[in-house]
Motif scaffolding. Structure first.
Motif, PDB file in Angstrom:
ATOM      1  N   ASN A 231     120.134  44.214  52.862  1.00  0.00           N
ATOM      2  CA  ASN A 231     118.733  43.910  52.587  1.00  0.00           C
ATOM      3  C   ASN A 231     118.229  42.788  53.500  1.00  0.00           C
ATOM      4  O   ASN A 231     117.126  42.864  54.059  1.00  0.00           O
ATOM      5  CB  ASN A 231     118.563  43.506  51.116  1.00  0.00           C
ATOM      6  CG  ASN A 231     117.167  43.788  50.596  1.00  0.00           C
ATOM      7  OD1 ASN A 231     116.656  44.891  50.729  1.00  0.00           O
ATOM      8  ND2 ASN A 231     116.551  42.792  50.004  1.00  0.00           N
ATOM      9  N   GLU A 232     119.052  41.749  53.662  1.00  0.00           N
ATOM     10  CA  GLU A 232     118.634  40.633  54.512  1.00  0.00           C
ATOM     11  C   GLU A 232     118.512  41.072  55.961  1.00  0.00           C
ATOM     12  O   GLU A 232     117.578  40.674  56.668  1.00  0.00           O
ATOM     13  CB  GLU A 232     119.628  39.472  54.406  1.00  0.00           C
ATOM     14  CG  GLU A 232     119.154  38.254  55.203  1.00  0.00           C
ATOM     15  CD  GLU A 232     120.119  37.089  55.147  1.00  0.00           C
ATOM     16  OE1 GLU A 232     119.634  35.956  55.007  1.00  0.00           O
ATOM     17  OE2 GLU A 232     121.331  37.308  55.269  1.00  0.00           O
ATOM     18  N   HIS A 235     115.344  42.762  56.697  1.00  0.00           N
ATOM     19  CA  HIS A 235     114.274  41.764  56.828  1.00  0.00           C
ATOM     20  C   HIS A 235     114.354  41.035  58.171  1.00  0.00           C
ATOM     21  O   HIS A 235     113.343  40.838  58.851  1.00  0.00           O
ATOM     22  CB  HIS A 235     114.368  40.763  55.678  1.00  0.00           C
ATOM     23  CG  HIS A 235     113.432  39.596  55.813  1.00  0.00           C
ATOM     24  ND1 HIS A 235     112.071  39.710  55.637  1.00  0.00           N
ATOM     25  CD2 HIS A 235     113.667  38.287  56.131  1.00  0.00           C
ATOM     26  CE1 HIS A 235     111.508  38.527  55.825  1.00  0.00           C
ATOM     27  NE2 HIS A 235     112.448  37.652  56.124  1.00  0.00           N
ATOM     28  N   SER A 239     111.995  39.869  62.276  1.00  0.00           N
ATOM     29  CA  SER A 239     111.692  38.450  62.490  1.00  0.00           C
ATOM     30  C   SER A 239     111.366  38.160  63.955  1.00  0.00           C
ATOM     31  O   SER A 239     111.819  38.870  64.864  1.00  0.00           O
ATOM     32  CB  SER A 239     112.887  37.598  62.058  1.00  0.00           C
ATOM     33  OG  SER A 239     113.995  37.838  62.912  1.00  0.00           O
ATOM     34  N   THR A 332     113.019  51.238  49.262  1.00  0.00           N
ATOM     35  CA  THR A 332     111.727  50.637  49.626  1.00  0.00           C
ATOM     36  C   THR A 332     110.586  51.576  49.269  1.00  0.00           C
ATOM     37  O   THR A 332     109.538  51.139  48.768  1.00  0.00           O
ATOM     38  CB  THR A 332     111.692  50.319  51.133  1.00  0.00           C
ATOM     39  OG1 THR A 332     112.722  49.393  51.440  1.00  0.00           O
ATOM     40  CG2 THR A 332     110.350  49.714  51.531  1.00  0.00           C
TER      41      THR A 332
END
Length: 516
Positions: A231-232, A235, A239, A332
């Protein structure tokens, strides 16, 4: 102090003269540095200009600046918005430059479909994206290249089907898993909770069952850690730090979010390597219980083949690819679905009415979608409106190609803009709003739409498309059959604006699930 005059004529073929002075005492080092900087700058300016103007049939686009290209006009959080705006000026086939790398952007259904389907072979290669090259080295199935990709894709698709993809056996596991998910939601007794990790765990268990041969408990600490890492990383991919690394990989030595991404992958790979050892100890070619077993059997069979693709690097990458793709995208989409049902309670109610009228309290299965046109349309519209991958992983052309009147040379990076397909005004009646009528005719019957491409198209079509469709229908209808979703008391209206990134995930939001 002695002075030497240096004169360079026609440097790098740019047709310009450069004259500079170098002093041989205390200021000489600074003078040399200045001279080198001038030479490099002139070279970059010339290379950028020459590269941009030499191919007169290259797709048009904004003129780049030295070193940074078009980064100064790019929305780094949502670059697809910049590309859509640029297409209004330059057309559906345009070019942009990010750093020193030129890319072609494809906008709109007709253009994307033409490239990925009608020119499938030419646009079939995966682009060499630095962060994926670093972790996978061209291995696996999502980010691999050439013959390795073909072999691994064939193995993956064949094995997924062997372990139930598209069949009743995997559907039964989804139905069983939806029961565990309902228990989790029910345990909150209508009180507010965050459904992100719960949905991740439930959806991931389907692909876990195929990869490892068994499901994992939601409260298992190792499982929770794996889900957190995946999950991280989803994300982190969106970035600014990772974006900068992909454009200027030489800056990878500096601190940034790309470092955290690599640490997470390293930890995930360590878990996978330990898992492979356990499977190898108990391996029985006549009783293959998982994708890992199937791969290890092929690995043994090809042990004497020096050109085999069945080695541990490919196995590690395939498993990580399937973990990420099999969990993040579907969970999601389900999160979007629940938020949208909260945003539009009248649509939520119509879905529940259709479920009650069609199957009552019977456990939903995938065949029921044919009898539930409104629910089916709502699920499709969730996928279209949620638009979770606005830009698919970039492609690369495999050969020189003439496309739409332009010449695109071999090796050029290509970005098919899926968001422009899913919101194409010529293909959808309500492209910019959530409306199930995008998939319904005047009589309320479900209608297919050729521009519905959330899984991509062509040679790089998502290998788990069938699996994801089944998951979405079974999990969504099971939840709406049992619960009514709303915001916690006192909460503001639902925010359906995605914060941006590689994955178009909904903003964080606690919800309430009331039993029906």
């Amino acid at each position: 102090m002695r002075l030497f005059v240096y004169h360079i004529t026609h440097f790098a073929g740019c047709g310009c003269d450069i004259t500079f002075l170098i002093m041989t005492d205390t200021e000489s080092i600074y003078s040399i540095i200045l001279a080198v900087m001038i030479i490099i700058t002139v070279y970059i300016l010339y290379s950028t200009w020459n590269g941009w103007t030499s191919n007169k049939r290259f797709p048009p686009g904004p003129r780049p600046l030295p070193l940074i290209g078009n980064l100064h006009i790019l929305n780094l959080k949502k670059p697809y918005l910049t590309f859509i705006e640029l297409s209004k000026t330059y057309g559906p086939v345009l070019s942009v430059q990010m750093g020193m790398n030129k890319s072609v952007v494809l906008v709109g259904y007709e253009t994307v479909k033409d490239a990925l389907v009608n020119y499938a072979d030419a646009f079939a290669e995966r682009a060499h994206v630095p962060i994926f090259e670093k972790i996978d080295n061209g291995m696996g199935v999502l980010f691999s290249h050439g013959e390795n990709w073909k072999v691994m894709k064939q193995f993956t698709v064949t094995t997924l089907r062997a372990f139930g993809m598209g069949k009743r056996t995997i559907e039964e596991k989804m139905i069983e898993e939806s029961g565990y998910l309902i228990q989790q939601f029910d345990s909150f007794k209508g009180k507010p909770f965050d459904n992100t990790m719960i949905l991740n765990a439930s959806v991931a268990n389907i692909i876990v069952g195929i990869i490892l041969g068994h499901r994992m408990e939601y409260d298992d600490k190792i499982y929770q850690r794996l889900l957190y890492l995946l999950n991280e990383n989803a994300h982190l991919l969106g970035s600014p730090g990772v974006a900068v690394y992909n454009i200027f990989p030489v800056l990878g030595i500096l601190p940034g979010s790309h470092k955290a991404f690599f640490r997470n992958v390293k930890e995930l790979y360590e878990f996978l390597r330990n898992t492979f050892v356990k499977h190898m100890i108990h391996l029985d070619k006549d009783d293959q219980r998982s994708l890992i077993d199937a791969f290890l059997v092929r690995q043994k069979e090809e042990a004497n083949n020096p050109k085999t693709y069945f080695h541990n690097k490919n196995l590690t990458s395939i498993v990580r690819n399937l973990f990420a793709a099999g969990m993040v995208t579907t969970s999601t989409t389900l999160r979007w679905g629940i938020l949208i049902m909260i945003k539009y309670p009248e649509i939520q109610e119509k879905v529940q009415v259709e479920i009650a009228r069609t199957i009552g309290l019977t456990q939903p299965n995938y065949s029921h979608r044919e009898q539930m046109p409104y629910t089916n349309a709502v699920i499709h519209e969730i996928q279209r409106f949620g638009d979770i991958l606005p830009m698919v992983i970039p492609h690369e052309v495999t050969k020189d190609v003439d496309f739409k009147g332009y010449f695109i040379s071999k090796g050029t990076r290509v970005i098919p803009l899926l968001t422009s397909v899913l919101r194409d005004k010529t293909k959808f009646k309500y492209p910019d709003e959530f409306n199930p009528n995008n998939f319904l005719d005047s009589g309320g019957n479900f209608i297919k739409n050729e521009a519905f491409m959330p899984f991509g198209a062509g040679r790089r079509l998502c290998v788990g498309e069938t699996l994801a469709k089944m998951e979405l229908f079974i999990f969504f209808t099971s939840l709406l059959q049992r619960f009514t979703f709303c915001l916690p008391p006192g909460a503001d209206d639902v925010n359906l604006c995605a914060p941006g990134g590689f994955l178009n995930a909904p903003p964080p939001q606690t919800i309430c699930a009331s039993s029906r």
